[in-house]
Design an enzyme around this catalytic site. Structure first.
Site, PDB file in Angstrom:
ATOM      1  N   GLY B 326      -6.083 -25.181  11.006  1.00  0.00           N
ATOM      2  CA  GLY B 326      -5.101 -24.423  10.183  1.00  0.00           C
ATOM      3  C   GLY B 326      -5.506 -22.864  11.051  1.00  0.00           C
ATOM      4  O   GLY B 326      -6.525 -22.301  11.941  1.00  0.00           O
ATOM      5  N   SER B 327      -5.131 -22.177   9.548  1.00  0.00           N
ATOM      6  CA  SER B 327      -5.208 -20.787   9.991  1.00  0.00           C
ATOM      7  C   SER B 327      -6.502 -19.908   9.742  1.00  0.00           C
ATOM      8  O   SER B 327      -7.756 -18.989  10.061  1.00  0.00           O
ATOM      9  CB  SER B 327      -4.419 -19.794   8.993  1.00  0.00           C
ATOM     10  OG  SER B 327      -3.162 -20.278   8.715  1.00  0.00           O
TER      11      SER B 327
END
Lengths: 379, 647
Positions: B326-327
């Site tokens: 993810g981020s």
């Protein structure tokens, strides 16, 4: 002067007989027995009372009997021959029907403290009977068929009884001893050749009929033969005995592992270590030197017996001594061949060494006859 | 019958002749016997001597004591416990059944065990001792010892067995031992004969398995003399073996315990790593299990419970779990773009809430858009569009290269089981794996750590530590083997411009401490331990256009296993980094809400060396934090816990 008179006159009498005994044979037999006590002491792990002590007592008793027999004139024994033979056969019949069963065979008669094995006795009474027969028979007639058939019957009858017990080892030895006496008596070579041919055929038959309902031998006897032919085929079963015996022998090496140091016997790898296989313990603990010395002692006993027979001009005495010597020889030959892997395991003890009552007693009494023949030989 | 002198003379001669012949034959046979004797006893003596020795001598192995495993401060993690048991020997017992009955009246002995023992006793030789009862309590053991006069043939014995005093805390890292299986034997080349000993145990997973060679030690030997039925007669010679080497791990058992307790029953993984050395300080996968169950032989019921649990307690998620980062991946994209020179920290990108490539539209998590963002604000607010844009400019291959430089898509060599390499995709990888061209959309997905990118929590921790230290540190789990310190792996400087690293670190600082930072609620208030971090929320499902149009379903409304993974990476102190932490909470929801607070607690625990002081937290949170700490069930490590050295 008749032959008999001549004998009576010149034979030593009373205690003077002691001087005329065949002492080398007695001493060598005692030496062998002493080795036996040592080995029995060793295989019992140092427990005198287990085997060595009873064996010594029996040897003492046997020796006493031997002297008694030796001091009795040989012509008395010759006259007793037929009776002794008949008694032995009768005893064989008794064990056949009333004997104790042990180790899968009927062999013993229990006589209180003594266990009598008539088949052992038979070996010597057969020799007596045959010697007496040939002493009686005109030497010119020995090879005539009828006069050959008669002693053959004398041999075969007890052999069959022993085989029925069943005791293959002793029956083979009876045949061999009988044949030896007949051979010495001068029976023609042709007969021996013919018998050899027959035996060859029979051996073929034994194997050819194996597995059929008509097979001659018991399964365990076949197993013993198989084991002999290839002991490694069943190393933990039937072949175990012979493999372990050979390991014991071989590992003794030149000088052995030392008294009471034989690992094979001490750790129970050896079967029947105090009876039939006692030689392996000797060979393991005293090596080739000890084993070969024992062999020489046995050869010495037999050699002196044969020399004694050669000097003896009495036909009965000659054949008796030779028969007894042959008997001892076959014992030793079969036992040693067996433990060294040259013959199937047939259960023949090593004379004077193996633990066991009747065999030793009978042997000593038999050699009493040899001594008697030596003492009372014509001079 | 009357015979003439001549007749008797003839017969005498005849017998003599035959006697000579017989004597000759006998002599010949005696010679044969003598030759045979010589052959066996002289020529073949050596061979038979060997056979006799083989008969006589058995070699028994003395199992070595297994090396113990300690944490970085010398707390026992895996030890050897005296195991009290009783054995019975048939030949001494006489009536085995009666003796067992008597034994059952002294200590609890289930009837089926007695049945089993009886069968075993019958099957074995009378002198072989059979185990009647194992792992007895000291009381039962003493009761048997006291009553031994009435229990003929029963002998109390003491053996060693593995024990894990910290039970579930190290179930994944250290693993457990178990009896040697057929499969183990097949796996091992030239298996040590000690493995054949009944009841011998080897490492099955984790450190126990992968440092088996060091832990096992060398078996001793005793040469014993046995008789033909195998009874031991005496010991001939004894050769003591060497006990296995003790291990000292880099992990702090107290931090590990704290982390395990903090994660509780969530399906999650958390790694704390020393930024400067790469030492793993905590490595926790939750939920966990008690490894002692496996040593004792786990029951079918317990085992299937562990197997069927959808939170997968048996898996070590820290190294085995491969999650879309993810981020938390955005630092990689940013560094790749900075290094390639396609952007500077000041480069602005306009985020309208979505990004269009050809006919496809990629959404930012914030539908209304972030407006114009630069590197720092893009990181702190986690703007997706910014990274879509720069990733397009730099290309996937450069991103993948940067990812590998930071330790993603690389298998870090630790003595743990089933360590995943993760996936750091590039064009060649896709070609090989799927036989397909790399598409622009793949780059865009990868730029925010979705799509093909998969990383383990360990890799994320390494990445964070590398960004924080600027050096290629390697994770390390074992500090010392026996008396030998394990050298620190080389940590050469990363080949990255320090200005670029500083910019990314600044962005991570803003995540925690900026006005719009996504994780500002999880910041550390203590000025000396200011924190830098990055949140991540990884989708595990595709959001369709229709769903997007009607409003994305909120996580809480989804079934557990369809919810997003919550991720968080961080390090502290910002100006002088010491510890980095990564957290993945499977299907936890948002990284900032779920993962960041947990990571902060562990980070503080590692930095302060104990339960974090409340002063480190923002004032408004102290109440909740305090009650949370009070509710946590921590292991009592004893009085000396304050005097420990700290990482």
């Amino acid at each position: 002067m008749s032959f008999l008179e001549y004998r009576i006159k010149t034979a030593p009498s009373g205690l003077r007989k002691v001087l005329h005994l065949n002492w080398p044979v007695i001493l060598m037999m005692t030496a062998v027995a002493a080795v036996g006590f040592l080995m029995l002491y060793s295989v019992s792990g140092g427990r005198m009372e287990l085997w060595a002590e009873p064996q010594m007592k029996r040897f003492g008793l046997g020796m006493a009997l031997m002297f008694v027999v030796a001091f009795t004139p040989i012509w008395f024994w010759r006259n007793m021959s037929a009776l002794a033979y008949l008694v032995s056969v009768a005893l064989l019949l008794v064990v056949e029907f009333f004997g104790h069963v042990g180790m899968g065979a009927q062999r013993w008669i229990n006589l209180g403290p003594l266990v009598l094995q008539p088949s052992e006795m038979m070996k010597f009474t057969l020799v007596m009977a045959l010697a007496a027969y040939y002493d009686w028979l005109d030497p010119k007639k020995v090879s005539r068929p009828l006069w050959v058939f008669l002693p053959v019957m004398l041999i075969v009858m007890p052999t069959i009884l022993v085989l029925m017990q069943p005791n293959l080892g002793t029956s083979v030895m009876l045949l061999a001893v009988g044949a030896a006496v007949m051979f010495c008596a001068g029976v023609s070579w042709w007969y021996f050749g013919a018998v050899a041919g027959l035996v060859g055929g029979a051996i073929y038959g034994v194997f050819a009929l194996r597995g059929t309902p008509w097979q001659f031998l018991h399964d365990y006897q076949y197993a013993r033969i198989d084991t002999f032919l290839d002991p490694t085929a069943d190393p933990l079963g039937a072949g175990y005995n012979i493999i372990q015996a050979k390991i014991a022998l071989g590992s003794g090496g030149w000088a052995g592992k030392g008294f009471m140091q034989g690992t094979q016997s001490r750790l129970n790898f050896l079967p029947e270590k105090h009876t039939d296989f006692i030689f392996t313990t000797l060979a393991e603990e005293f090596g080739f030197v000890g084993a070969f010395s024992l062999l020489l002692l046995y050869a010495g006993i037999i050699g002196f017996c044969i020399v004694s027979a050669l000097q003896n001009r009495d036909r009965f005495s000659q054949l008796l001594i030779l028969g007894c010597a042959a008997n001892l020889f076959f014992y030793i030959a079969v036992n040693l061949s067996m433990v060294m892997g040259m013959a199937p395991v047939v259960g023949v003890p090593l004379p004077l060494l193996s633990y066991g009552g009747s065999a030793m007693l009978v042997l000593l009494v038999g050699f009493g006859l040899v001594q008697s023949a030596h003492v009372h030989r014509p001079r | 019958m009357k015979r003439t002198q001549r007749d008797t003379e003839d017969s005498f001669r005849g017998v003599r002749r035959r006697a000579f012949l017989m004597g000759g034959a006998m002599t010949a046979f005696v010679a044969v016997l003598g030759a045979r004797m010589r052959y066996l006893q002289v020529d073949q003596a050596e061979e038979f001597r060997l056979l006799a020795e083989e008969n006589r001598v058995n070699i028994r192995l003395i199992p070595p004591a297994r090396g113990q495993i300690f944490d970085r401060n010398g707390r026992l993690i895996a030890g050897n416990e005296q195991n009290y048991r009783v054995v019975i020997t048939r030949e001494d017992a006489g009536d085995v059944e009666m003796v067992l009955k008597r034994l059952a009246s002294i200590v609890p002995l289930p009837p089926e065990d007695i049945e089993k023992t009886l069968k075993e006793v019958e099957r074995r030789s009378p002198f072989v001792p059979i185990i009647v009862a194992d792992r007895l309590s000291w009381e039962d053991f003493s009761k048997i010892a006291i009553n031994s006069p009435s229990l003929p043939g029963v002998t109390p014995e003491v053996g060693l067995s593995r024990v894990y005093p910290l039970d579930q805390d190290f179930a994944h890292v250290v693993g457990y031992v178990g009896p040697v299986s057929e499969r183990d034997l097949e796996r091992i080349e030239n298996p040590d004969p000690v493995l054949q000993l009944p009841k011998f145990q080897i490492g099955k997973v984790g450190v126990e398995r992968w440092t088996e060679a060091e832990l096992r030690g060398r078996a001793g030997q005793k040469r014993i003399e046995v008789n033909s039925v195998g009874r031991v007669m005496r010991e001939l010679e004894r050769l003591e073996g060497d006990p296995g080497d003790d291990l000292r791990l880099t992990i702090d058992a107290e931090a590990q315990n704290f982390a395990q307790a903090r994660l509780g029953d969530d399906s999650a993984a958390m790694v704390a790593i020393d930024v400067q050395t790469g030492d793993l300080l905590a490595c926790v996968s939750a939920p966990s299990f008690d490894p002692n169950l496996f040593v004792r032989g786990i029951s079918q019921k317990d085992y299937s419970f562990l197997l069927e649990n959808d939170h997968r307690p048996l898996a070590d998620k820290t190294v085995q779990g491969a999650y879309p980062p993810g981020s938390t991946f955005k630092m990689v994209t940013a560094l790749a773009a900075l290094e390639a020179g396609v952007i500077t920290p000041q480069t602005g990108v306009y985020c309208p809430g979505h990004y269009e490539v050809g006919s496809r539209r990629f959404h930012c998590w914030k539908r209304s858009g972030h407006g114009t963002v630069s590197l720092h604000s893009a990181l702190s607010e986690s703007c997706d569009v910014y990274f879509y844009d720069i990733a397009q400019k730099v290309g996937i291959d450069k991103i993948a290269e940067m990812g590998r430089k930071l330790g993603l898509g690389v298998r870090h060599d630790l003595p743990m089981s089933a360590i995943t390499e993760g996936v750091m995709p590039d064009k060649a990888w896709k070609q090989e794996r799927y036989k397909q061209e790399w598409r622009i959309g793949d780059t865009i997905n990868a730029s925010i750590g979705q799509g093909y990118v998969l990383t383990s929590p360990l890799q994320l921790a390494v990445m964070t530590a590398r960004i924080a230290s600027g050096r290629a540190i390697e994770p390390r789990l074992v500090r010392r083997i026996g008396t030998q310190d394990v050298p620190l792996p080389d940590a050469p400087p990363l080949d990255i411009d320090s200005q670029h690293l500083a910019s990314v670190r600044r962005g991570m600082y803003e995540v925690m401490n900026g006005a719009h930072g996504t994780a500002k609620s999880s910041r550390i208030a203590d000025e000396t331990m200011l924190m830098a971090g990055k949140t991540g929320t990884a989708q595990v499902r595709n959001i369709s256009a229709a769903e997007r149009a009607s409003g994305v379903v909120r996580n809480e409304q989804l079934p557990w296993n369809r919810r997003d993974h919550a991720l968080f990476v961080c390090y502290a102190p910002f100006d002088k980094p010491r510890v980095a932490v990564s957290v993945v909470v499977e299907h936890g929801g948002g990284g900032s809400a779920v993962a960041a607070p947990v990571a902060r607690d562990l980070l503080l625990y590692c930095l302060t060396g104990g339960i974090p002081p409340l002063t480190a937290y923002p004032a408004s949170q102290r109440g909740t934090i305090e009650s949370r700490f009070n509710d946590m069930k921590l292991r009592d490590f004893g009085a000396d816990s304050t005097t420990r050295s700290r990482a």
